[in-house]
Design an enzyme around this catalytic site. Structure first.
Site, PDB file in Angstrom:
ATOM      1  N   ASP A  51      16.729   2.623  14.037  1.00 32.49           N
ATOM      2  CA  ASP A  51      15.587   3.110  14.817  1.00 32.49           C
ATOM      3  C   ASP A  51      14.761   1.933  15.316  1.00 32.49           C
ATOM      4  O   ASP A  51      14.405   1.047  14.537  1.00 32.49           O
ATOM      5  CB  ASP A  51      14.715   4.016  13.932  1.00 32.49           C
ATOM      6  CG  ASP A  51      13.506   4.558  14.668  1.00 32.49           C
ATOM      7  OD1 ASP A  51      13.577   5.708  15.149  1.00 32.49           O
ATOM      8  OD2 ASP A  51      12.484   3.848  14.768  1.00 32.49           O
ATOM      9  N   TYR A  56       8.285  -2.681  19.685  1.00 29.17           N
ATOM     10  CA  TYR A  56       8.561  -3.630  18.615  1.00 29.17           C
ATOM     11  C   TYR A  56       9.031  -4.986  19.126  1.00 29.17           C
ATOM     12  O   TYR A  56       9.062  -5.957  18.369  1.00 29.17           O
ATOM     13  CB  TYR A  56       9.606  -3.065  17.640  1.00 29.17           C
ATOM     14  CG  TYR A  56       9.279  -1.700  17.084  1.00 29.17           C
ATOM     15  CD1 TYR A  56       7.970  -1.239  17.026  1.00 29.17           C
ATOM     16  CD2 TYR A  56      10.290  -0.874  16.607  1.00 29.17           C
ATOM     17  CE1 TYR A  56       7.678   0.015  16.524  1.00 29.17           C
ATOM     18  CE2 TYR A  56      10.005   0.391  16.096  1.00 29.17           C
ATOM     19  CZ  TYR A  56       8.697   0.829  16.062  1.00 29.17           C
ATOM     20  OH  TYR A  56       8.417   2.074  15.569  1.00 29.17           O
ATOM     21  N   LYS A  81      12.331   4.216  21.650  1.00 29.21           N
ATOM     22  CA  LYS A  81      11.125   4.963  21.991  1.00 29.21           C
ATOM     23  C   LYS A  81      10.455   4.391  23.237  1.00 29.21           C
ATOM     24  O   LYS A  81      10.452   3.179  23.457  1.00 29.21           O
ATOM     25  CB  LYS A  81      10.125   4.929  20.825  1.00 29.21           C
ATOM     26  CG  LYS A  81      10.691   5.389  19.505  1.00 29.21           C
ATOM     27  CD  LYS A  81       9.629   5.399  18.419  1.00 29.21           C
ATOM     28  CE  LYS A  81      10.267   5.406  17.042  1.00 29.21           C
ATOM     29  NZ  LYS A  81      10.793   4.091  16.638  1.00 29.21           N
ATOM     30  N   HIS A 114       6.794   7.891  22.384  1.00 27.29           N
ATOM     31  CA  HIS A 114       6.293   7.243  21.172  1.00 27.29           C
ATOM     32  C   HIS A 114       4.963   7.816  20.663  1.00 27.29           C
ATOM     33  O   HIS A 114       4.659   7.747  19.477  1.00 27.29           O
ATOM     34  CB  HIS A 114       6.122   5.743  21.453  1.00 27.29           C
ATOM     35  CG  HIS A 114       6.209   4.878  20.239  1.00 27.29           C
ATOM     36  ND1 HIS A 114       6.636   3.581  20.271  1.00 27.29           N
ATOM     37  CD2 HIS A 114       5.926   5.122  18.934  1.00 27.29           C
ATOM     38  CE1 HIS A 114       6.600   3.059  19.050  1.00 27.29           C
ATOM     39  NE2 HIS A 114       6.166   3.984  18.227  1.00 27.29           N
TER      40      HIS A 114
END
Length: 285
Positions: A51, A56, A81, A114
């Site tokens: 994931d 990120y 996401k 998200h």
């Protein structure tokens, strides 16, 4: 130590017939990515569910780690996401294709909105969610994405989306651990055929020092982390612990060789105190 139990990780059926592995490895920003740890999880621990998110900032690195592992793309479940700064019809489609390109993959198994609040100017959150979701619906219907869903959405967000759009989200990924148990939301998701997925199963380690968790861990001769993850999975929740340490990843994977008794599941189920270790979507309209 045998990892056969992880290689045979149970799967949870989505409403469209796909099967998502009930256990996955999360990644994150702020020091939450390790190339060696990802390769180790894939090649040594049998993890087949990763994931991540554009937020990120590790899409390129993650793509490299997946290629280095040598595991065929078809054997992996990859979730990504869409960041709220990319909400809107055109922006969402472009962001999806950009993320595929960065990771060096042709598709994602699951793509999530998200957060329920848009960072784009103009329009209400509801309007922007609906517009964005229509883009995800098209990606799904075109076969570019195998499943679509949301993250951090509450019942009222899901109700609005159901009214405004055609495809009910396949997954809703929300913070879930013994100290944060949104059972009303879980019940709603299951009633609507939405698979509930939990992140931060250890409450960023806050749950690991809880006396009840420690007592149950001692009873089963397991670590507190293993108890929290096992409890989550045994509740039927798709669970994605994060770690950059090989030893911790190995530990987190060893949750399929035992089962918690009903009394212990119930004791852990009474620990909810509304502790949150991540964003709180309660006040997002």
């Amino acid at each position: 130590m045998s990892f056969a139990s992880v290689l045979n990780c149970p799967k949870v059926p989505l409403s469209n017939g796909l099967q998502i592995p009930v256990f996955g490895l999360g990644t994150s920003h702020s020091g939450g990515y390790s190339h060696d740890a990802i390769v180790y999880a894939l090649t040594e621990c049998g993890v087949c569910h990763i994931d991540t998110a554009k937020r990120y900032g590790c899409e390129e690195e993650l793509g490299k780690a997946i290629r280095e592992s040598g595991i065929p793309r078809s054997d992996l479940w990859l979730t990504n996401k869409l960041w709220p700064g990319d909400y809107g019809y055109k922006a969402a489609k472009k962001a999806y294709l950009d993320s595929c390109s960065k990771m060096g993959v042709e598709y994602f198994d699951l793509y999530l909105m998200h957060w329920p609040e848009s960072l784009q100017p103009g329009g209400s959150n509801r309007e922007m969610r609906a517009e964005t979701w229509r883009a995800l619906e098209e990606l799904y219907k075109e076969g570019v994405c195998r499943a679509i869903g949301v993250s951090n959405f509450l019942v009222h967000h899901l109700e609005q989306l159901k009214e405004d759009c055609n495809v009910v989200p396949h997954v809703n990924q929300v913070e879930y651990h013994p100290l944060q148990q949104p059972n009303q939301l879980i019940d709603y998701c299951r009633q609507e055929g939405i698979v509930f997925e939990g992140y931060s199963p250890l409450a960023k380690n806050k749950a690991l020092s809880n006396p009840v968790v420690l007592e149950v861990a001692e009873k089963y001769r397991r670590t507190p982390a293993q108890i929290c993850i096992r409890w989550s999975i045994q509740n039927g929740v798709v669970t994605i612990p994060k770690s950059t340490q090989k030893k911790r990843i190995q530990e987190n994977c060893q949750v399929f060789g035992f089962q918690l008794e009903e009394s212990d599941m119930a004791a852990l189920g009474r620990l909810h105190d509304n502790t949150r270790v991540s964003w709180d979507p309660t006040n997002v309209e």
